[in-house]
Design a protein around this motif. Structure first.
Motif, short mmCIF file in Angstrom:
data_model
loop_
_atom_site.label_atom_id
_atom_site.label_comp_id
_atom_site.label_asym_id
_atom_site.label_seq_id
_atom_site.Cartn_x
_atom_site.Cartn_y
_atom_site.Cartn_z
N GLU A 1 0.84 -1.19 0.00
CA GLU A 1 0.00 0.00 0.00
C GLU A 1 0.88 1.24 0.00
N GLY A 2 0.61 2.16 -0.92
CA GLY A 2 1.39 3.39 -1.01
C GLY A 2 1.15 4.06 -2.35
N ASN A 3 1.63 5.28 -2.48
CA ASN A 3 1.45 6.01 -3.73
C ASN A 3 2.27 5.43 -4.87
N THR A 4 3.36 4.75 -4.53
CA THR A 4 4.22 4.12 -5.52
C THR A 4 4.55 2.70 -5.07
N PRO A 5 4.95 1.82 -5.99
CA PRO A 5 5.34 0.47 -5.58
C PRO A 5 6.62 0.52 -4.76
N PRO A 6 6.91 -0.50 -3.95
CA PRO A 6 8.12 -0.49 -3.13
C PRO A 6 9.38 -0.66 -3.98
N GLU A 7 10.50 -0.22 -3.45
CA GLU A 7 11.77 -0.40 -4.15
C GLU A 7 12.14 -1.88 -4.24
N LYS A 8 11.66 -2.65 -3.28
CA LYS A 8 12.00 -4.08 -3.26
C LYS A 8 10.89 -4.83 -2.55
N CYS A 9 10.45 -5.94 -3.14
CA CYS A 9 9.42 -6.76 -2.50
C CYS A 9 10.00 -7.41 -1.24
N PRO A 10 9.37 -7.24 -0.07
CA PRO A 10 9.93 -7.82 1.16
C PRO A 10 9.82 -9.33 1.22
N ILE A 11 9.04 -9.93 0.32
CA ILE A 11 8.89 -11.38 0.34
C ILE A 11 9.85 -12.07 -0.61
N CYS A 12 9.84 -11.66 -1.90
CA CYS A 12 10.66 -12.38 -2.89
C CYS A 12 11.81 -11.55 -3.42
N GLY A 13 11.87 -10.25 -3.08
CA GLY A 13 13.03 -9.45 -3.41
C GLY A 13 13.05 -8.77 -4.76
N VAL A 14 12.01 -8.91 -5.58
CA VAL A 14 12.02 -8.28 -6.90
C VAL A 14 11.81 -6.78 -6.77
N GLY A 15 12.11 -6.04 -7.86
CA GLY A 15 12.01 -4.60 -7.86
C GLY A 15 10.63 -4.07 -8.22
N PRO A 16 10.49 -2.73 -8.26
CA PRO A 16 9.17 -2.10 -8.51
C PRO A 16 8.59 -2.41 -9.88
N ASP A 17 9.45 -2.82 -10.84
CA ASP A 17 8.95 -3.12 -12.18
C ASP A 17 8.09 -4.37 -12.21
N LYS A 18 8.13 -5.16 -11.14
CA LYS A 18 7.34 -6.39 -11.07
C LYS A 18 6.00 -6.17 -10.35
N PHE A 19 5.68 -4.91 -10.00
CA PHE A 19 4.42 -4.61 -9.32
C PHE A 19 3.41 -4.00 -10.30
N VAL A 20 2.13 -4.34 -10.10
CA VAL A 20 1.05 -3.75 -10.91
C VAL A 20 0.04 -3.10 -9.98
N LEU A 21 -0.57 -2.02 -10.45
CA LEU A 21 -1.56 -1.30 -9.66
C LEU A 21 -2.86 -2.08 -9.59
N ILE A 22 -3.39 -2.20 -8.40
CA ILE A 22 -4.66 -2.91 -8.19
C ILE A 22 -5.75 -1.89 -7.92
N GLU A 23 -6.80 -1.93 -8.69
CA GLU A 23 -7.97 -1.11 -8.43
C GLU A 23 -8.83 -1.81 -7.38
N ASP A 24 -9.49 -1.04 -6.54
CA ASP A 24 -10.32 -1.64 -5.48
C ASP A 24 -11.39 -2.56 -6.05
N THR A 25 -11.82 -2.24 -7.27
CA THR A 25 -12.89 -3.04 -7.87
C THR A 25 -12.34 -4.14 -8.77
N GLU A 26 -11.03 -4.27 -8.80
CA GLU A 26 -10.41 -5.24 -9.71
C GLU A 26 -10.84 -6.67 -9.37
N VAL A 27 -11.16 -7.40 -10.34
CA VAL A 27 -11.43 -8.82 -10.20
C VAL A 27 -10.37 -9.57 -11.01
N ILE A 28 -9.51 -10.27 -10.32
CA ILE A 28 -8.44 -10.98 -11.00
C ILE A 28 -9.00 -12.26 -11.60
N LYS A 29 -9.07 -12.29 -12.93
CA LYS A 29 -9.67 -13.44 -13.60
C LYS A 29 -8.62 -14.35 -14.22
#
Length: 285
Positions: A14-42
């Motif tokens: 959660e934040g205005n921008t993706p994190p510099e590094k994923c705390p779980i798997c370590g990848v960078g911000p380029d591996k993050f996508v914006l989620i809309e509150d109404t998004e349904v992942i199909k």
């Protein structure tokens, strides 16, 4: 605030921008996508048949980010799927295998099926989807990493844990949760004492040493430098940041684990480096 989903491990930030590094798997911000509150992942869900990691996408990943196997080890998961197979826990490294029988070889630490025990699970009333969502939230909790040690007569043993916490300051008390099948838990139950060596960021080798082999097969402290606690007799590793001694005052049966609540009776400091967190370990292992 905006929500960003890691496309590798599905961690949500959660934040205005993706994190510099994923705390779980370590990848960078380029591996993050914006989620809309109404998004349904199909997109489809794929389950790794080796470590049970879940990948979201039209196709399975080229490589499992957890255990490293290829796409041929992934199977398509239906949203309504209920996995009724048995679960087996490796008593050396705590890897969970799903299947009617334990695996021939643990994919994490390499031990055979004789080191696996059947896991009995109590119904917590949660669907698999809800449980996975809550686990993702819990990944935001900051954990340290520790070597929990104890004694049994003249025998020593230790194991890796991320569950040690201070619970009161006056008096000084702390707790740790250990799996019932572990040798260290057996020692703590018998002796009524445990020691805690707090790991620093350069202690990756100790995690492998204490986490990927069993004290039932080897003397884990034989080749390491340690102090012997004056109050408890538990070993404290000199390569770590510090060592804390505890005397057990209460043991709580949690089904699969014991929670040991102890009085802090002594300790010693060895280094002032930064402590290792669970997230840091997973990002740098």
């Amino acid at each position: 605030m905006k929500k960003w989903r890691c496309t590798v491990c599905n961690y949500v930030h959660e934040g205005n921008t993706p994190p510099e590094k994923c705390p779980i798997c370590g990848v960078g911000p380029d591996k993050f996508v914006l989620i809309e509150d109404t998004e349904v992942i199909k997109e489809k869900k794929w389950r790794c048949t080796v470590c049970n990691y879940i990948h979201v996408g039209d196709t399975p990943p080229e490589k499992c980010p957890v255990c490293g196997v290829g796409p041929d080890k992934f199977v398509l998961v239906e949203d309504t799927e209920v996995i009724k197979e048995k679960k087996w826990r490796c008593t050396v490294c705590n890897y969970i295998h799903v299947g009617d029988t334990p695996p021939d070889v643990c994919p994490i630490c390499g031990v055979g099926p004789e080191k696996f025990v059947l896991v009995e699970e109590a119904d917590d009333g949660l669907t698999d989807k809800k449980r996975d969502a809550l686990q993702t939230l819990l990944f935001n909790v900051s954990y340290g990493l520790y070597i929990i040690s104890s004694v049994n007569d003249e025998k020593l043993n230790g194991m890796v844990s991320n569950t040690f916490i201070q619970i009161t300051s006056t008096p000084l008390k702390a707790s740790v949760c250990l799996g019932k099948g572990t040798l260290t838990a057996e020692y703590v139950k018998k002796s009524g004492v445990f020691g805690v060596s707090i790991l620093g960021k350069d202690n990756h080798d100790l995690i492998k040493h204490f986490g990927y082999q069993s004290g039932r097969d080897v003397d884990k402290f034989k080749t390491l430098s340690y102090v012997t606690g004056e109050k408890t007799g538990c070993p404290g590793l000199l390569e770590t940041l510090c060592f804390i001694e505890c005397e057990v005052e209460q043991t709580i049966d949690l089904g699969t684990h014991y929670m040991f609540i102890g009085k802090v009776v002594d300790g010693d400091g060895f280094s002032k480096e930064e402590p290792m967190t669970y997230a840091y370990y997973h990002a740098t292992r």
